[in-house]
Design a protein around this motif. Structure first.
Motif, PDB file in Angstrom:
ATOM      1  N   LEU A   1       2.386   6.056  10.997  1.00  0.00           N
ATOM      2  CA  LEU A   1       1.386   5.084  10.552  1.00  0.00           C
ATOM      3  C   LEU A   1       1.113   4.017  11.610  1.00  0.00           C
ATOM      4  O   LEU A   1       0.268   3.151  11.418  1.00  0.00           O
ATOM      5  N   ARG A   2       1.873   4.089  12.685  1.00  0.00           N
ATOM      6  CA  ARG A   2       1.753   3.100  13.761  1.00  0.00           C
ATOM      7  C   ARG A   2       1.913   1.683  13.215  1.00  0.00           C
ATOM      8  O   ARG A   2       1.086   0.804  13.459  1.00  0.00           O
ATOM      9  N   ILE A   3       2.965   1.532  12.428  1.00  0.00           N
ATOM     10  CA  ILE A   3       3.288   0.204  11.933  1.00  0.00           C
ATOM     11  C   ILE A   3       4.750  -0.068  12.251  1.00  0.00           C
ATOM     12  O   ILE A   3       5.446   0.803  12.773  1.00  0.00           O
ATOM     13  N   SER A   4       5.184  -1.257  11.935  1.00  0.00           N
ATOM     14  CA  SER A   4       6.553  -1.627  12.262  1.00  0.00           C
ATOM     15  C   SER A   4       7.568  -0.954  11.337  1.00  0.00           C
ATOM     16  O   SER A   4       7.296  -0.706  10.159  1.00  0.00           O
TER      17      SER A   4
ATOM     18  N   PRO B   1      13.060  15.047  -0.031  1.00  0.00           N
ATOM     19  CA  PRO B   1      13.312  14.002   0.967  1.00  0.00           C
ATOM     20  C   PRO B   1      12.017  13.337   1.428  1.00  0.00           C
ATOM     21  O   PRO B   1      11.006  14.020   1.635  1.00  0.00           O
ATOM     22  N   LEU B   2      12.086  12.057   1.579  1.00  0.00           N
ATOM     23  CA  LEU B   2      10.938  11.330   2.116  1.00  0.00           C
ATOM     24  C   LEU B   2      11.106  11.250   3.624  1.00  0.00           C
ATOM     25  O   LEU B   2      12.216  11.369   4.138  1.00  0.00           O
ATOM     26  N   PRO B   3      10.007  11.031   4.342  1.00  0.00           N
ATOM     27  CA  PRO B   3      10.149  10.863   5.795  1.00  0.00           C
ATOM     28  C   PRO B   3      11.049   9.651   6.073  1.00  0.00           C
ATOM     29  O   PRO B   3      11.091   8.714   5.283  1.00  0.00           O
ATOM     30  N   SER B   4      11.751   9.704   7.187  1.00  0.00           N
ATOM     31  CA  SER B   4      12.603   8.567   7.538  1.00  0.00           C
ATOM     32  C   SER B   4      11.729   7.346   7.798  1.00  0.00           C
ATOM     33  O   SER B   4      10.560   7.487   8.171  1.00  0.00           O
ATOM     34  N   ILE B   5      12.300   6.179   7.582  1.00  0.00           N
ATOM     35  CA  ILE B   5      11.507   4.970   7.813  1.00  0.00           C
ATOM     36  C   ILE B   5      10.988   4.921   9.239  1.00  0.00           C
ATOM     37  O   ILE B   5       9.890   4.439   9.489  1.00  0.00           O
TER      38      ILE B   5
ATOM     39  N   LYS C   1      10.564  -0.007   6.063  1.00  0.00           N
ATOM     40  CA  LYS C   1      11.851  -0.319   5.454  1.00  0.00           C
ATOM     41  C   LYS C   1      11.638  -1.134   4.177  1.00  0.00           C
ATOM     42  O   LYS C   1      12.202  -0.859   3.127  1.00  0.00           O
ATOM     43  N   ARG C   2      10.782  -2.115   4.299  1.00  0.00           N
ATOM     44  CA  ARG C   2      10.534  -2.975   3.150  1.00  0.00           C
ATOM     45  C   ARG C   2       9.932  -2.187   1.993  1.00  0.00           C
ATOM     46  O   ARG C   2      10.273  -2.394   0.826  1.00  0.00           O
ATOM     47  N   ALA C   3       9.030  -1.275   2.326  1.00  0.00           N
ATOM     48  CA  ALA C   3       8.402  -0.455   1.285  1.00  0.00           C
ATOM     49  C   ALA C   3       9.458   0.393   0.575  1.00  0.00           C
ATOM     50  O   ALA C   3       9.506   0.475  -0.653  1.00  0.00           O
ATOM     51  N   TYR C   4      10.340   1.017   1.355  1.00  0.00           N
ATOM     52  CA  TYR C   4      11.370   1.872   0.770  1.00  0.00           C
ATOM     53  C   TYR C   4      12.331   1.051  -0.081  1.00  0.00           C
ATOM     54  O   TYR C   4      12.776   1.487  -1.154  1.00  0.00           O
ATOM     55  N   GLU C   5      12.656  -0.138   0.392  1.00  0.00           N
ATOM     56  CA  GLU C   5      13.539  -1.027  -0.376  1.00  0.00           C
ATOM     57  C   GLU C   5      12.928  -1.330  -1.737  1.00  0.00           C
ATOM     58  O   GLU C   5      13.599  -1.271  -2.761  1.00  0.00           O
TER      59      GLU C   5
ATOM     60  N   GLN D   1       0.840  -1.199   0.000  1.00  0.00           N
ATOM     61  CA  GLN D   1       0.000   0.000   0.000  1.00  0.00           C
ATOM     62  C   GLN D   1       0.874   1.249   0.000  1.00  0.00           C
ATOM     63  O   GLN D   1       0.582   2.228  -0.690  1.00  0.00           O
ATOM     64  N   ILE D   2       1.940   1.211   0.785  1.00  0.00           N
ATOM     65  CA  ILE D   2       2.852   2.362   0.840  1.00  0.00           C
ATOM     66  C   ILE D   2       3.517   2.576  -0.512  1.00  0.00           C
ATOM     67  O   ILE D   2       3.528   3.683  -1.059  1.00  0.00           O
ATOM     68  N   VAL D   3       4.074   1.497  -1.058  1.00  0.00           N
ATOM     69  CA  VAL D   3       4.746   1.578  -2.355  1.00  0.00           C
ATOM     70  C   VAL D   3       3.826   2.199  -3.398  1.00  0.00           C
ATOM     71  O   VAL D   3       4.187   3.149  -4.085  1.00  0.00           O
TER      72      VAL D   3
END
Lengths: 126, 126, 126, 126
Positions: free
Chosen positions: D46-49, D35-39, D54-58, D16-18
């Motif tokens: 978003l109150r997620i892990s 710049p994007l917000p830091s992971i 990280k996975r989305a940014y990767e 969803q993020i991607v």
DNA sequence: GTGGTCTAGACCACG
DNA sequence: GTGGTCTAGACCACT
């Protein structure tokens, strides 16, 4: 969430769980979006197989009472009291229809029938 | 004797047979000492296994509705209407109790409950 | 009944079975009340677990495409072509809606969109 | 940058993020080298892990939509509209192909098919 | 950690 | 033989 399993009753374990969760949702003991115990922890608590709890949760999800997020857990779905209400209403009708059918078969008259019924209606709200 | 089997109904075939024979005995369609079809011929008629008809007859005999003479066949036992009557009465009570329990659960009041019931009592003797 | 399993496709095996059985019922290859292979024999044929075939059959039964008689087997339910038809129609709508949404996002105009579509409509009945 | 997460949607959160980041880059809401917000901060918002962001940014980096500077953060890569455009085009084609396949299966003719389609093309640019 | 899928193997009721 | 239920244990994707 508290679930009681009766191994001696003929009804399958997963069905007992489904029944009790439904009831707790309907009664408000379980609120919308409230997380349910994970299938694994519930299985451990009840000392039954993970598969059995999973099956119960699947059934609840299919029926629209809970929703499951893979990797996160299961949660109580939007109340939709109608769901439970209609399910029960249909069951009530089925029981009454069968009771009347049987009563007709043995020639029970309506007065006697209603008298038998009155033995059970003590606990009803009026 | 006429028996109708519904494969899709869910209730076991042997139980369907038992039910229908009981009913015919109670209604008088089957008279005392009247011979029932042999388990083999009945199985052939209904296109089911002999094991199934055998089981139905066993159940009927155990419940006292028929008696079997080795080497001759099975016959309708002394009517004993009480038997069938009490069995049904217990079933009626069970259905009514469950219906009331469910009704209480969804907060149905007695008036509405009786109105639902009245949808089915049309065919009752008064 | 012939079922083909593609282990490499991402879709679960039970879903592949469900899909193919639905299609065969809809196309008329499987007729009403025709018996399906038992979950065990199908599992053996496809060299998959009994549980997987069972799950497929459960899903088909829940959706109303087949009915199962414990101790006897599973059978094709009354056609009810509507069921399959409506399911597919909903899926078609979902795909078209998503396609249009994506096209709008990249500013594809309707002419180009329809041209892309025409690449696929070759096999359609007119 | 604003991201909306739907826990009930079924699609993985990282996806969803991607999806949403891609869209915002394509639409111009996110500009090159922005710049994007830091992971970590995104995860908190978003109150997620953190693992999930990280996975989305990767995934976004692998696809060439963003680039990451070790110790500094992540930034929007050169637009390369082609990338997003082609990805979407392929998705559109896949959806249309599947829609046509299903339509053929239930014998929908092209006229009806196009009529269904027209329900969705209202919002398209012409 | 979570659920999703698949597996092998068990006991039961029904036929 | 059939399906219904339950079990223990595996690998995977997602968080």
């Amino acid at each position: 969430m508290t679930i009681w399993i009766d191994n001696k009753s003929g009804t399958p374990i997963y069905e007992q769980i489904v029944e009790q969760v439904k009831r707790q949702i309907f009664s408000g003991d379980l609120q919308e979006d409230e997380p349910l115990p994970s299938i694994r922890s519930l299985a451990k608590d009840l000392r039954i197989s993970v598969i059995t709890t999973k099956r119960a949760y699947e059934e609840l999800e299919r029926a629209g009472f809970i929703y499951t997020v893979a990797g996160k857990g299961s949660y109580v779905a939007a109340p939709n009291g109608e769901l439970f209400w209609e399910e029960n209403l249909r069951a009530i009708e089925a029981h009454l229809e069968e009771a009347v059918r049987l009563a007709t078969e043995i020639g029970l008259n309506e007065t006697d029938f209603l008298e038998i019924l009155s033995n059970f209606t003590g606990g009803m709200l009026n």
